[in-house]
Design a protein around this motif. Structure first.
Motif, PDB file in Angstrom:
ATOM      1  N   GLN A 142     -24.322   7.076  -1.350  1.00 10.45           N
ATOM      2  CA  GLN A 142     -23.748   7.767  -2.489  1.00 10.45           C
ATOM      3  C   GLN A 142     -22.524   8.581  -2.105  1.00 10.45           C
ATOM      4  OE1 GLN A 142     -27.587   9.539  -3.700  1.00 10.45           O
ATOM      5  NE2 GLN A 142     -27.129   8.731  -5.720  1.00 10.45           N
ATOM      6  N   ASN A 143     -22.386   8.944  -0.860  1.00 10.26           N
ATOM      7  CA  ASN A 143     -21.268   9.777  -0.437  1.00 10.26           C
ATOM      8  C   ASN A 143     -20.070   8.911  -0.073  1.00 10.26           C
ATOM      9  OD1 ASN A 143     -22.815  12.071  -0.756  1.00 10.26           O
ATOM     10  ND2 ASN A 143     -23.563  12.018   1.358  1.00 10.26           N
ATOM     11  N   ASN A 144     -19.065   8.937  -0.931  1.00 11.55           N
ATOM     12  CA  ASN A 144     -17.822   8.206  -0.674  1.00 11.55           C
ATOM     13  C   ASN A 144     -18.063   6.724  -0.397  1.00 11.55           C
ATOM     14  OD1 ASN A 144     -16.294  10.617  -0.852  1.00 11.55           O
ATOM     15  ND2 ASN A 144     -16.859  11.103   1.256  1.00 11.55           N
ATOM     16  N   SER A 145     -19.028   6.147  -1.077  1.00 12.11           N
ATOM     17  CA  SER A 145     -19.369   4.737  -0.830  1.00 12.11           C
ATOM     18  C   SER A 145     -18.745   3.861  -1.900  1.00 12.11           C
ATOM     19  CB  SER A 145     -20.890   4.570  -0.819  1.00 12.11           C
ATOM     20  OG  SER A 145     -21.233   3.221  -0.743  1.00 12.11           O
ATOM     21  N   GLN A 146     -17.816   3.010  -1.511  1.00 12.26           N
ATOM     22  CA  GLN A 146     -17.211   2.061  -2.428  1.00 12.26           C
ATOM     23  C   GLN A 146     -17.867   0.710  -2.223  1.00 12.26           C
ATOM     24  OE1 GLN A 146     -14.947   2.610  -4.802  1.00 12.26           O
ATOM     25  NE2 GLN A 146     -15.002   4.785  -4.332  1.00 12.26           N
ATOM     26  N   VAL A 147     -18.353   0.131  -3.311  1.00 12.69           N
ATOM     27  CA  VAL A 147     -19.074  -1.123  -3.228  1.00 12.69           C
ATOM     28  C   VAL A 147     -18.300  -2.190  -3.991  1.00 12.69           C
ATOM     29  CG1 VAL A 147     -21.251  -2.280  -3.662  1.00 12.69           C
ATOM     30  CG2 VAL A 147     -21.220   0.159  -3.116  1.00 12.69           C
ATOM     31  N   ALA A 148     -17.936  -3.247  -3.325  1.00 16.61           N
ATOM     32  CA  ALA A 148     -17.123  -4.278  -3.958  1.00 16.61           C
ATOM     33  C   ALA A 148     -17.934  -5.045  -4.993  1.00 16.61           C
ATOM     34  CB  ALA A 148     -16.584  -5.243  -2.906  1.00 16.61           C
ATOM     35  N   ALA A 149     -17.364  -5.227  -6.157  1.00 15.55           N
ATOM     36  CA  ALA A 149     -18.003  -6.033  -7.191  1.00 15.55           C
ATOM     37  C   ALA A 149     -17.645  -7.490  -6.952  1.00 15.55           C
ATOM     38  CB  ALA A 149     -17.537  -5.593  -8.568  1.00 15.55           C
ATOM     39  N   ARG A 150     -18.634  -8.322  -6.655  1.00 15.86           N
ATOM     40  CA  ARG A 150     -18.401  -9.715  -6.310  1.00 15.86           C
ATOM     41  C   ARG A 150     -19.079 -10.613  -7.332  1.00 15.86           C
ATOM     42  NH1 ARG A 150     -14.909  -9.976  -1.697  1.00 15.86           N
ATOM     43  NH2 ARG A 150     -15.095  -7.941  -0.741  1.00 15.86           N
ATOM     44  N   PRO A 151     -18.500 -11.764  -7.639  1.00 18.89           N
ATOM     45  CA  PRO A 151     -19.192 -12.674  -8.528  1.00 18.89           C
ATOM     46  C   PRO A 151     -20.455 -13.200  -7.865  1.00 18.89           C
ATOM     47  CG  PRO A 151     -17.260 -13.715  -7.568  1.00 18.89           C
ATOM     48  CD  PRO A 151     -17.219 -12.255  -7.183  1.00 18.89           C
ATOM     49  N   VAL A 152     -21.506 -13.357  -8.641  1.00 13.77           N
ATOM     50  CA  VAL A 152     -22.781 -13.925  -8.241  1.00 13.77           C
ATOM     51  C   VAL A 152     -23.567 -12.978  -7.335  1.00 13.77           C
ATOM     52  CG1 VAL A 152     -24.001 -15.853  -7.177  1.00 13.77           C
ATOM     53  CG2 VAL A 152     -21.871 -16.263  -8.423  1.00 13.77           C
ATOM     54  N   VAL A 153     -22.960 -12.517  -6.245  1.00 14.71           N
ATOM     55  CA  VAL A 153     -23.687 -11.701  -5.274  1.00 14.71           C
ATOM     56  C   VAL A 153     -23.615 -10.228  -5.649  1.00 14.71           C
ATOM     57  CG1 VAL A 153     -23.863 -11.007  -2.872  1.00 14.71           C
ATOM     58  CG2 VAL A 153     -23.270 -13.352  -3.444  1.00 14.71           C
ATOM     59  N   SER A 154     -24.772  -9.570  -5.685  1.00 16.25           N
ATOM     60  CA  SER A 154     -24.822  -8.139  -5.966  1.00 16.25           C
ATOM     61  C   SER A 154     -25.294  -7.427  -4.719  1.00 16.25           C
ATOM     62  CB  SER A 154     -25.786  -7.872  -7.132  1.00 16.25           C
ATOM     63  OG  SER A 154     -25.829  -6.505  -7.431  1.00 16.25           O
ATOM     64  N   ALA A 155     -24.504  -6.470  -4.224  1.00 18.10           N
ATOM     65  CA  ALA A 155     -24.810  -5.852  -2.934  1.00 18.10           C
ATOM     66  C   ALA A 155     -24.424  -4.378  -2.911  1.00 18.10           C
ATOM     67  CB  ALA A 155     -24.103  -6.597  -1.815  1.00 18.10           C
ATOM     68  N   PRO A 156     -25.086  -3.541  -3.721  1.00 20.94           N
ATOM     69  CA  PRO A 156     -24.721  -2.121  -3.721  1.00 20.94           C
ATOM     70  C   PRO A 156     -25.027  -1.407  -2.423  1.00 20.94           C
ATOM     71  CG  PRO A 156     -26.695  -2.492  -5.022  1.00 20.94           C
ATOM     72  CD  PRO A 156     -26.153  -3.844  -4.677  1.00 20.94           C
ATOM     73  N   VAL A 157     -25.970  -1.904  -1.638  1.00 17.90           N
ATOM     74  CA  VAL A 157     -26.320  -1.268  -0.360  1.00 17.90           C
ATOM     75  C   VAL A 157     -25.585  -1.929   0.793  1.00 17.90           C
ATOM     76  CG1 VAL A 157     -28.191  -0.765   1.260  1.00 17.90           C
ATOM     77  CG2 VAL A 157     -28.585  -0.536  -1.206  1.00 17.90           C
ATOM     78  N   SER A 158     -25.695  -3.254   0.913  1.00 24.24           N
ATOM     79  CA  SER A 158     -25.168  -3.935   2.095  1.00 24.24           C
ATOM     80  C   SER A 158     -23.689  -4.272   2.001  1.00 24.24           C
ATOM     81  CB  SER A 158     -25.964  -5.217   2.364  1.00 24.24           C
ATOM     82  OG  SER A 158     -25.840  -6.118   1.286  1.00 24.24           O
ATOM     83  N   ALA A 159     -23.018  -3.950   0.870  1.00 23.59           N
ATOM     84  CA  ALA A 159     -21.594  -4.266   0.746  1.00 23.59           C
ATOM     85  C   ALA A 159     -20.749  -3.538   1.779  1.00 23.59           C
ATOM     86  CB  ALA A 159     -21.094  -3.940  -0.657  1.00 23.59           C
ATOM     87  N   GLN A 160     -21.267  -2.452   2.348  1.00 25.20           N
ATOM     88  CA  GLN A 160     -20.524  -1.772   3.400  1.00 25.20           C
ATOM     89  C   GLN A 160     -20.388  -2.655   4.627  1.00 25.20           C
ATOM     90  OE1 GLN A 160     -22.955   1.267   5.685  1.00 25.20           O
ATOM     91  NE2 GLN A 160     -24.176   1.133   3.821  1.00 25.20           N
ATOM     92  N   ASN A 161     -21.217  -3.712   4.715  1.00 26.16           N
ATOM     93  CA  ASN A 161     -21.116  -4.673   5.818  1.00 26.16           C
ATOM     94  C   ASN A 161     -20.627  -6.017   5.291  1.00 26.16           C
ATOM     95  OD1 ASN A 161     -21.453  -5.618   8.524  1.00 26.16           O
ATOM     96  ND2 ASN A 161     -23.387  -6.572   7.944  1.00 26.16           N
ATOM     97  N   TRP A 162     -19.760  -5.974   4.268  1.00 22.18           N
ATOM     98  CA  TRP A 162     -19.336  -7.226   3.644  1.00 22.18           C
ATOM     99  C   TRP A 162     -18.651  -8.152   4.639  1.00 22.18           C
ATOM    100  CZ3 TRP A 162     -21.376  -8.677  -0.672  1.00 22.18           C
ATOM    101  CH2 TRP A 162     -20.875  -9.812  -1.319  1.00 22.18           C
TER     102      TRP A 162
END
Length: 306
Positions: free
Chosen positions: A90-110
């Motif tokens: 939640q702190n300064n976490s930007q999560v990329a919005a991707r088609p099909v794949v939803s990754a609010p937690v692991s997107a930091q390791n995209w």
């Protein structure tokens, strides 16, 4: 149907969707704000609340409520379900919005996920001989198929993106199903020096699992000589379906075959809060590396392009 790299991603996404349904004006506002970006949009996890029965109080503030949701019951939080603290996301976490794949937690390791992903279908790789007349590959035949057993570092094959475990389907349009590894080696050798075309299926015996580290930076599995031997109960490894009797082949897309356990541990430790592991069943792995000898220590360990 959405896809999720981890169980944690799925649960957090479901909670976010539940919040959107409870407060549609907020959801529409967030969607509208995303449309202004030409690149794939992003959202901030801190815009959402995951506490049971929370509600909005103004445009940028979220407060907790003691009242049940409109459905008559509190929506369970991630903490209730699996003890996962969301503060770090939640702190300064930007999560990329991707088609099909939803990754609010692991997107930091995209980047790690993209390097690891196993692509469906068949691709063509074009190689050439190096100064020594080599392409940097060794093959292994298994179940009437031919597979990449070894990729030399800084070789033409490495630079072309060929990886351990890839299946070779054709060499210059000649189908190699049922061929021995030696026969395929000879085909590649005589095909040079340039425009050696391989039809490749991406690592059919392998699978990838993304794990979220818990307290102490642990993911919840143990291994000996790269082979998974233990799974810790209620860990991210257990939640996401990691299995024993599997070999660690890659960490965030980087080949680790031939590395010592302490070297693998350091790579995992350096990956941050989310790490993606590529696995192969141990029985198949042992057949794949049979007779490879000391070459295993010189396997290509470079970080592949995303």
């Amino acid at each position: 149907m959405s896809l999720y790299p981890t169980l944690e991603d799925m649960k957090v996404s479901q909670l976010q969707q539940a919040q959107d349904q409870m407060y549609p004006p907020f959801a529409h506002q967030a969607a509208a704000s995303m449309d202004q970006f030409a690149m794939p949009p992003s959202y901030n996890v801190s815009d959402y609340t995951f506490a049971a029965g929370a509600h909005r109080a103004g445009d940028n503030q979220v407060v907790a409520s003691t009242q049940p949701s409109a459905g008559g019951s509190f929506y369970p939080s991630v903490e209730d379900y699996m003890g996962l603290s969301l503060q770090k996301y939640q702190n300064n976490s930007q999560v990329a919005a991707r088609p099909v794949v939803s990754a609010p937690v692991s997107a930091q390791n995209w980047a790690g996920i993209k390097r690891s992903v196993i692509h469906p279908g068949v691709s063509e790789v074009v190689l050439c001989h190096d100064a020594k007349g080599r392409v940097g590959l060794k093959f292994r035949d298994l179940n009437k198929g031919v597979f990449v057993q070894y990729v030399a570092e800084d070789s033409p094959a490495s630079m072309a993106g060929v990886r351990f475990g890839d299946q070779i389907l054709t060499v210059n349009d000649e189908v190699v199903a049922g061929y021995s590894a030696d026969k395929v080696h000879k085909l590649v050798k005589k095909a040079g020096p340039n425009n050696i075309r391989l039809a490749v299926r991406d690592r059919p015996f392998e699978r990838i699992i993304s794990l979220t580290k818990g307290s102490g930076g642990l993911t919840g599995f143990g291994y000996v000589d790269g082979k998974i031997t233990t799974i810790v109960k209620d860990s991210s490894a257990a939640r996401n379906g990691m299995l024993t009797e599997h070999q660690i082949v890659e960490v965030n897309g980087r080949n680790v075959i031939g590395l010592k356990d302490k070297e693998i541990s350091k790579l995992i430790s350096d990956c941050g809060d989310v790490v993606t592991i590529t696995l192969m069943p141990s029985e198949i792995y042992q057949h794949m590396i049979k007779k490879i000898g000391s070459l295993i220590k010189s396997m290509d360990h470079t970080v592949p392009d995303c």
